[in-house]
Scaffold this active site. Structure first.
Site, PDB file in Angstrom:
ATOM      1  N   ASN A  71       0.855  -1.086   0.097  1.00 28.02           N
ATOM      2  CA  ASN A  71       0.094   0.025   0.096  1.00 28.02           C
ATOM      3  C   ASN A  71       0.737   1.156   0.245  1.00 28.02           C
ATOM      4  OD1 ASN A  71      -0.359   1.939   2.598  1.00 28.02           O
ATOM      5  ND2 ASN A  71      -0.005  -0.067   3.457  1.00 28.02           N
ATOM      6  N   CYS A 132       5.289   5.385   9.627  1.00 28.59           N
ATOM      7  CA  CYS A 132       4.720   5.056   8.121  1.00 28.59           C
ATOM      8  C   CYS A 132       5.681   5.142   7.065  1.00 28.59           C
ATOM      9  CB  CYS A 132       3.683   6.235   7.957  1.00 28.59           C
ATOM     10  SG  CYS A 132       3.216   6.076   6.200  1.00 28.59           S
ATOM     11  N   LYS A 169       4.251   2.693  17.804  1.00 28.86           N
ATOM     12  CA  LYS A 169       4.427   1.666  16.303  1.00 28.86           C
ATOM     13  C   LYS A 169       5.741   1.952  15.843  1.00 28.86           C
ATOM     14  CE  LYS A 169       1.584  -0.055  12.839  1.00 28.86           C
ATOM     15  NZ  LYS A 169       0.102   0.198  12.094  1.00 28.86           N
ATOM     16  N   ASN A 196       5.253  -2.199  11.794  1.00 29.14           N
ATOM     17  CA  ASN A 196       4.506  -1.772  10.524  1.00 29.14           C
ATOM     18  C   ASN A 196       4.913  -2.413   9.217  1.00 29.14           C
ATOM     19  OD1 ASN A 196       3.217   0.241   9.012  1.00 29.14           O
ATOM     20  ND2 ASN A 196       3.496   2.035  10.242  1.00 29.14           N
ATOM     21  N   THR A 197       4.487  -2.082   8.142  1.00 34.24           N
ATOM     22  CA  THR A 197       4.740  -2.655   6.845  1.00 34.24           C
ATOM     23  C   THR A 197       6.182  -2.436   6.787  1.00 34.24           C
ATOM     24  OG1 THR A 197       4.000  -0.468   5.826  1.00 34.24           O
ATOM     25  CG2 THR A 197       2.411  -2.436   6.055  1.00 34.24           C
ATOM     26  N   GLY A 248       1.146  -8.057  11.717  1.00 38.45           N
ATOM     27  CA  GLY A 248       2.082  -8.619  10.528  1.00 38.45           C
ATOM     28  C   GLY A 248       1.427  -9.906   9.878  1.00 38.45           C
ATOM     29  N   GLY A 249       0.662  -9.888   9.048  1.00 36.23           N
ATOM     30  CA  GLY A 249       0.195 -11.060   8.204  1.00 36.23           C
ATOM     31  C   GLY A 249      -0.765 -12.222   8.786  1.00 36.23           C
ATOM     32  N   GLY A 270      -5.058  -6.821   9.972  1.00 33.66           N
ATOM     33  CA  GLY A 270      -5.207  -5.677   8.774  1.00 33.66           C
ATOM     34  C   GLY A 270      -5.564  -6.275   7.569  1.00 33.66           C
TER      35      GLY A 270
HETATM   36  C1  SIN Z   1      -0.323   4.918   4.779  1.00 31.23           C
HETATM   37  O1  SIN Z   1      -1.319   5.722   4.856  1.00 31.23           O
HETATM   38  O2  SIN Z   1       0.316   5.109   3.969  1.00 31.23           O
HETATM   39  C2  SIN Z   1      -0.075   3.938   5.793  1.00 31.23           C
HETATM   40  C3  SIN Z   1       0.303   4.159   6.974  1.00 31.23           C
HETATM   41  C4  SIN Z   1       1.217   3.382   7.782  1.00 31.23           C
HETATM   42  O3  SIN Z   1       1.543   2.241   7.297  1.00 31.23           O
HETATM   43  O4  SIN Z   1       1.642   3.675   8.974  1.00 31.23           O
END
Ligand code: SIN
Length: 314
Positions: A71, A132, A169, A196-197, A248-249, A270
């Protein structure tokens, strides 16, 4: 047989069940509320809110990948004024347990969000999203720099005052997540949201250019679960008393159980909710069954179980 105690705590906040939404994947819960009562899950973690309305990044903003997705939203949102008037007010009406996630471009912005939220009724905890990946300037990924991460958390702690738990986070995109974790706890966080990702990228072979408008994005879904398990395990080993909201997944009760065994006291779901809006309920029911089948009398007993010596295996 005695009933399983499924409750959990993050700092001084108590939750009857340990499965939460993950910030950003269920906005403020209105869509999920069509499928189940929000009070039936542990808590809703809202999309990270900023001081002003924000349009986010250029499209496309999503890409499917093997066992995951990228994303590149860019913290789109209505801003704190509209959030307080509409989203938070609605969530309070639903009697949902609420963790408000905040994001800022500077430490001052984080502190000003904390000022707006100070004393607001109905909030169980604050998630401070310092990780983020979808920002133009990597310097803004505060969680990748110990001092910046600490400055944000100190400012939020000072502003929000004593009681509301602060959950920092963190990003997995660091060499040593334990040192960042220790640093934000020293700076005043009560708990950690891990992870986070993971920063990633997809190139379209037809256009031969990056697929995402923002070029890079955050990878989520089952592909990153082993990274989450590793990060949670490492941090719990170093800081066993610090509560962790793991994510996470996770798409099954067994996945959630894995994060709990690593050291998570609660688990956010998520990406799985995009494919199945009732995933949270399914995961929660499966986890309850697994804990019962394994003979645990409380969720707390299972937290960090994987750290115990082999001889204690059930
Ligand atoms: C986003 O809005 O780009 C994702 C937010 C995040 O991963 O913290």
């Amino acid at each position: 047989m005695s009933q399983l105690d499924f409750s959990t705590t993050l700092g001084n906040a108590w939750f009857p069940t340990p499965i939460f939404t993950a910030s950003g994947c269920a906005s403020s819960g209105k869509e999920l509320a069509q499928f189940f009562d929000l009070r039936d899950m542990g808590a809703i973690v809202t999309k990270s809110i900023m001081t002003k309305p924000r349009a986010g990044r250029a499209t496309p903003r999503m890409a499917e990948t093997p066992s995951g997705m990228l994303n590149s939203i860019g913290l789109q949102g209505p801003g704190i004024d509209a959030f307080l008037a509409n989203d938070l007010a609605w969530l309070v009406e639903q009697k949902a347990r609420i963790i408000v996630s905040i994001a800022g471009e500077t430490a001052e912005e984080f502190a000003s969000l904390a000022r707006r939220l100070r004393g607001v009724a109905g909030i169980s905890a604050l998630e401070v999203n310092i990780s983020c990946p979808n920002v133009e300037n990597r310097g803004m990924v505060f969680a990748c720099h110990l001092e910046s991460a600490q400055t944000v958390i100190e400012g939020v702690r000072r502003t929000i005052g004593g009681d509301l738990p602060i959950i920092a986070k963190l990003s997995p995109d660091v060499t040593d997540i334990v040192s960042i974790a220790r640093g934000v706890i020293d700076a005043g966080a009560d708990g950690l949201a891990l992870i986070n990702t993971v920063l990633g990228m997809v190139i379209n072979p037809n256009t031969m250019r990056p697929h995402l408008g923002g070029r890079t994005g955050g990878l989520s879904g089952p592909a990153i679960r082993p990274i989450a398990v590793r990060a949670i395990y490492q941090v719990h080993e170093a800081l066993p008393k610090v509560p962790i909201l793991g994510m996470g997944g996770v798409s099954s009760g067994a996945d959630a159980f894995e994060l709990i065994l690593a050291g998570a006291s609660a688990v956010s779901v998520g990406t799985a909710s995009f494919g199945n809006p009732t995933a949270i309920m399914k995961i929660q029911n499966e986890l309850r069954q697994i804990l019962t089948d394994k003979g645990f009398s409380s969720l707390r007993e299972a937290v960090g179980f994987a750290h115990r010596p082999e001889s204690s295996v059930r």
